[in-house]
Design a protein around this motif. Structure first.
Motif, mmCIF file in Angstrom:
data_model
loop_
_atom_site.group_PDB
_atom_site.id
_atom_site.type_symbol
_atom_site.label_atom_id
_atom_site.label_comp_id
_atom_site.label_asym_id
_atom_site.label_seq_id
_atom_site.Cartn_x
_atom_site.Cartn_y
_atom_site.Cartn_z
ATOM 1 N N ILE A 107 -0.586 -52.100 -42.069
ATOM 2 C CA ILE A 107 0.365 -51.709 -41.012
ATOM 3 C C ILE A 107 1.530 -52.696 -40.956
ATOM 4 C CG2 ILE A 107 0.727 -51.215 -38.569
ATOM 5 C CD1 ILE A 107 -2.258 -50.736 -38.263
ATOM 6 N N HIS A 108 1.206 -53.942 -40.665
ATOM 7 C CA HIS A 108 2.259 -54.895 -40.338
ATOM 8 C C HIS A 108 3.345 -55.032 -41.413
ATOM 9 C CE1 HIS A 108 4.164 -58.850 -40.038
ATOM 10 N NE2 HIS A 108 4.335 -58.458 -38.801
ATOM 11 N N PRO A 109 2.986 -55.159 -42.710
ATOM 12 C CA PRO A 109 4.040 -55.392 -43.705
ATOM 13 C C PRO A 109 5.055 -54.253 -43.788
ATOM 14 C CG PRO A 109 1.864 -55.835 -44.640
ATOM 15 C CD PRO A 109 1.638 -55.185 -43.317
ATOM 16 N N ILE A 110 4.576 -53.023 -43.591
ATOM 17 C CA ILE A 110 5.461 -51.859 -43.737
ATOM 18 C C ILE A 110 6.360 -51.719 -42.513
ATOM 19 C CG2 ILE A 110 5.496 -49.423 -44.430
ATOM 20 C CD1 ILE A 110 2.533 -49.609 -45.058
ATOM 21 N N ASN A 111 5.956 -52.319 -41.416
ATOM 22 C CA ASN A 111 6.703 -52.197 -40.164
ATOM 23 C C ASN A 111 7.409 -53.483 -39.766
ATOM 24 O OD1 ASN A 111 6.123 -49.531 -39.751
ATOM 25 N ND2 ASN A 111 4.334 -49.899 -38.463
ATOM 26 N N ASN A 112 7.456 -54.406 -40.693
ATOM 27 C CA ASN A 112 8.110 -55.678 -40.489
ATOM 28 C C ASN A 112 9.612 -55.481 -40.227
ATOM 29 O OD1 ASN A 112 8.035 -58.404 -40.367
ATOM 30 N ND2 ASN A 112 7.221 -58.684 -42.438
ATOM 31 N N LEU A 113 10.189 -56.409 -39.474
ATOM 32 C CA LEU A 113 11.609 -56.297 -39.137
ATOM 33 C C LEU A 113 12.494 -56.073 -40.365
ATOM 34 C CD1 LEU A 113 13.867 -56.502 -36.990
ATOM 35 C CD2 LEU A 113 13.824 -58.981 -37.265
ATOM 36 N N ARG A 114 12.220 -56.822 -41.449
ATOM 37 C CA ARG A 114 13.120 -56.708 -42.609
ATOM 38 C C ARG A 114 13.005 -55.357 -43.303
ATOM 39 N NH1 ARG A 114 10.784 -61.300 -46.816
ATOM 40 N NH2 ARG A 114 8.713 -60.456 -47.081
ATOM 41 N N VAL A 115 11.833 -54.729 -43.210
ATOM 42 C CA VAL A 115 11.689 -53.383 -43.784
ATOM 43 C C VAL A 115 12.413 -52.359 -42.909
ATOM 44 C CG1 VAL A 115 10.045 -51.585 -44.421
ATOM 45 C CG2 VAL A 115 9.523 -53.975 -44.938
ATOM 46 N N LEU A 116 12.268 -52.493 -41.610
ATOM 47 C CA LEU A 116 12.955 -51.560 -40.698
ATOM 48 C C LEU A 116 14.475 -51.673 -40.867
ATOM 49 C CD1 LEU A 116 10.784 -51.965 -37.444
ATOM 50 C CD2 LEU A 116 10.423 -50.442 -39.406
ATOM 51 N N LYS A 117 14.944 -52.915 -41.040
ATOM 52 C CA LYS A 117 16.384 -53.114 -41.271
ATOM 53 C C LYS A 117 16.829 -52.436 -42.564
ATOM 54 C CE LYS A 117 17.874 -57.393 -38.991
ATOM 55 N NZ LYS A 117 18.144 -58.833 -39.219
ATOM 56 N N GLU A 118 15.964 -52.509 -43.593
ATOM 57 C CA GLU A 118 16.291 -51.914 -44.886
ATOM 58 C C GLU A 118 16.401 -50.381 -44.771
ATOM 59 O OE1 GLU A 118 17.226 -53.484 -47.503
ATOM 60 O OE2 GLU A 118 17.314 -51.755 -48.871
ATOM 61 N N LEU A 119 15.571 -49.794 -43.920
ATOM 62 C CA LEU A 119 15.661 -48.342 -43.707
ATOM 63 C C LEU A 119 17.026 -47.986 -43.131
ATOM 64 C CD1 LEU A 119 12.180 -47.492 -42.106
ATOM 65 C CD2 LEU A 119 12.865 -47.254 -44.506
ATOM 66 N N GLU A 120 17.530 -48.837 -42.230
ATOM 67 C CA GLU A 120 18.857 -48.602 -41.644
ATOM 68 C C GLU A 120 19.934 -48.765 -42.720
ATOM 69 O OE1 GLU A 120 17.428 -50.608 -37.395
ATOM 70 O OE2 GLU A 120 19.174 -51.451 -38.430
ATOM 71 N N THR A 121 19.822 -49.838 -43.496
ATOM 72 C CA THR A 121 20.858 -50.154 -44.474
ATOM 73 C C THR A 121 20.887 -49.144 -45.620
ATOM 74 O OG1 THR A 121 20.332 -52.465 -44.037
ATOM 75 C CG2 THR A 121 21.798 -52.032 -45.891
ATOM 76 N N SER A 122 19.720 -48.857 -46.187
ATOM 77 C CA SER A 122 19.693 -48.037 -47.401
ATOM 78 C C SER A 122 19.673 -46.552 -47.116
ATOM 79 C CB SER A 122 18.470 -48.371 -48.248
ATOM 80 O OG SER A 122 18.638 -49.620 -48.851
ATOM 81 N N PHE A 123 19.098 -46.163 -45.998
ATOM 82 C CA PHE A 123 18.943 -44.722 -45.743
ATOM 83 C C PHE A 123 19.653 -44.277 -44.463
ATOM 84 C CE2 PHE A 123 15.098 -46.102 -48.097
ATOM 85 C CZ PHE A 123 15.307 -45.376 -49.259
ATOM 86 N N GLY A 124 20.379 -45.189 -43.831
ATOM 87 C CA GLY A 124 21.090 -44.839 -42.605
ATOM 88 C C GLY A 124 20.174 -44.380 -41.490
ATOM 89 N N ALA A 125 18.938 -44.876 -41.494
ATOM 90 C CA ALA A 125 17.988 -44.454 -40.461
ATOM 91 C C ALA A 125 18.472 -44.897 -39.082
ATOM 92 C CB ALA A 125 16.607 -45.044 -40.749
ATOM 93 N N ASP A 126 18.438 -43.976 -38.112
ATOM 94 C CA ASP A 126 18.784 -44.352 -36.736
ATOM 95 C C ASP A 126 17.523 -44.839 -36.016
ATOM 96 O OD1 ASP A 126 17.325 -42.074 -36.176
ATOM 97 O OD2 ASP A 126 19.089 -40.856 -35.716
ATOM 98 N N SER A 127 17.677 -45.245 -34.749
ATOM 99 C CA SER A 127 16.541 -45.882 -34.075
ATOM 100 C C SER A 127 15.366 -44.920 -33.896
ATOM 101 C CB SER A 127 16.983 -46.497 -32.747
ATOM 102 O OG SER A 127 17.483 -45.477 -31.914
ATOM 103 N N ALA A 128 15.644 -43.623 -33.720
ATOM 104 C CA ALA A 128 14.545 -42.662 -33.572
ATOM 105 C C ALA A 128 13.768 -42.524 -34.879
ATOM 106 C CB ALA A 128 15.097 -41.301 -33.142
ATOM 107 N N THR A 129 14.486 -42.521 -35.989
ATOM 108 C CA THR A 129 13.828 -42.407 -37.296
ATOM 109 C C THR A 129 13.001 -43.654 -37.590
ATOM 110 O OG1 THR A 129 15.742 -41.129 -38.022
ATOM 111 C CG2 THR A 129 14.265 -41.926 -39.745
#
Lengths: 216, 216
Positions: A107-129
């Motif tokens: 759980i934790h590694p996939i939901n780490n801050l740096r991974v969540l940031k990468e979803l925003e940067t690379s895939f334009g994920a918004d906060s709901a996504t």
């Protein structure tokens, strides 16, 4: 014992784990904070301590450093007197480590801050996504974790018997983390029951993010 | 010793870790394969063994099961005679666990098959984007891992001294995994050197994906 410094951050889930273990053994430590959202963990002071630039880092009285929260907790349990964080039998230790690693490796590694940031940067994920992503990985592992804790007879007041272990530390860290993404904990009555029991203990309660000196 | 069954998959990196540990201790085991891309790990036979539906699962001669590769390796090391997979001193154990967890907690979970599939499903990631994601998380941790192994004097022929440990098992599993996404290993000469040394050993070589009965 004295002379420990914990390099950490109030909101970091892996920092919480180490704070609980230190509290549990009654070890006093200096609290050094690194603001993760401001990138302070990549300061040269931190990189000198640990090339990974990640909290937590436990600095020992002799100046050596320990990294990776699960390795730090095993070190604390092996060296510090006080109540054990792993059972005395080998099968019990394997079960506790397995329950702990369901959180720490699934759980934790996939939901780490740096991974969540990468979803925003690379895939334009918004906060709901991002929140959907977070909850997906919690649920993927909390469903079987709940099933195990509910079904396995070695579960007691805590994950393993009636005293807290490394598994409870990881479980509680994750449940606290879940609050930021509104995970519905009514699906997980056993996990929720164990978490509540943990938070009744001083060692867990005093490690809570909001009680740390750098809490916002 | 006999009567062990390893529920696993030839290409699974965490399965490789456990195969190496079993080989290293000279433990024979029955090989039970679950084809991950076909979803066989979610069969009812597997879910009866482990509610997580993940390989590897080690079934013990007494019918009990162990899950989570790192917990399984610790169990193997604690119970099985033969060369140790952790150093005898407490600081050494913390260092080896930390190096192992850099891979097990910082790279592998984020690059797991189910996460890569989720990138395709939720964000429409194509294979080039998935490969970029994979390499990003390898590099994020391999850069400081290389730095540590290069700089720390406890590094020897292997990650810690001159005999293999749990850290080498995780390192090698990751290097093998990297081949599928063309990670440039010339950036990591120390990691590459240690990996080659590992693969010279029978325990590592015989655990290779392409030598398993379910290899394609």
């Amino acid at each position: 014992m004295h002379g420990f410094t914990l390099h950490n951050y109030f909101r970091s889930s892996t920092s919480f784990r180490v704070r609980v273990a230190l509290n549990f053994k009654g070890i006093e430590y200096a609290y050094q904070s690194y603001h993760l959202r401001k990138g302070e963990q990549r300061s040269s002071a931190m990189l000198d301590l640990s090339p990974q630039g990640l909290v937590p880092v436990l600095e020992l009285p002799d100046g050596r450093t320990l990294t990776q929260s699960m390795a730090i907790i095993e070190w604390i349990d092996e060296t510090c007197p006080g109540p054990p964080l792993l059972p005395s039998d080998v099968y019990g230790r394997a079960r506790v480590r397995s329950l702990a690693q369901m959180v720490a490796c699934e759980i934790h590694p996939i939901n780490n801050l740096r991974v969540l940031k990468e979803l925003e940067t690379s895939f334009g994920a918004d906060s709901a996504t991002v929140a959907t992503w977070f909850r997906k990985w919690v649920d993927t592992t909390f469903v079987p974790l709940e099933k195990r804790l509910e079904a396995e007879e070695l579960t007691g007041l805590f994950c393993h018997g009636d005293t807290p272990t490394m598994a409870d530390i990881c479980l509680s860290a994750q449940v606290i983390n879940n609050k930021r993404f509104s995970v519905d904990m009514t699906q997980y009555p056993t996990i929720a029951r164990i978490h509540e029991r943990c938070m009744d203990l001083e060692a867990f309660n005093n490690a809570k993010p909001e009680l740390q000196p750098d809490a916002e």
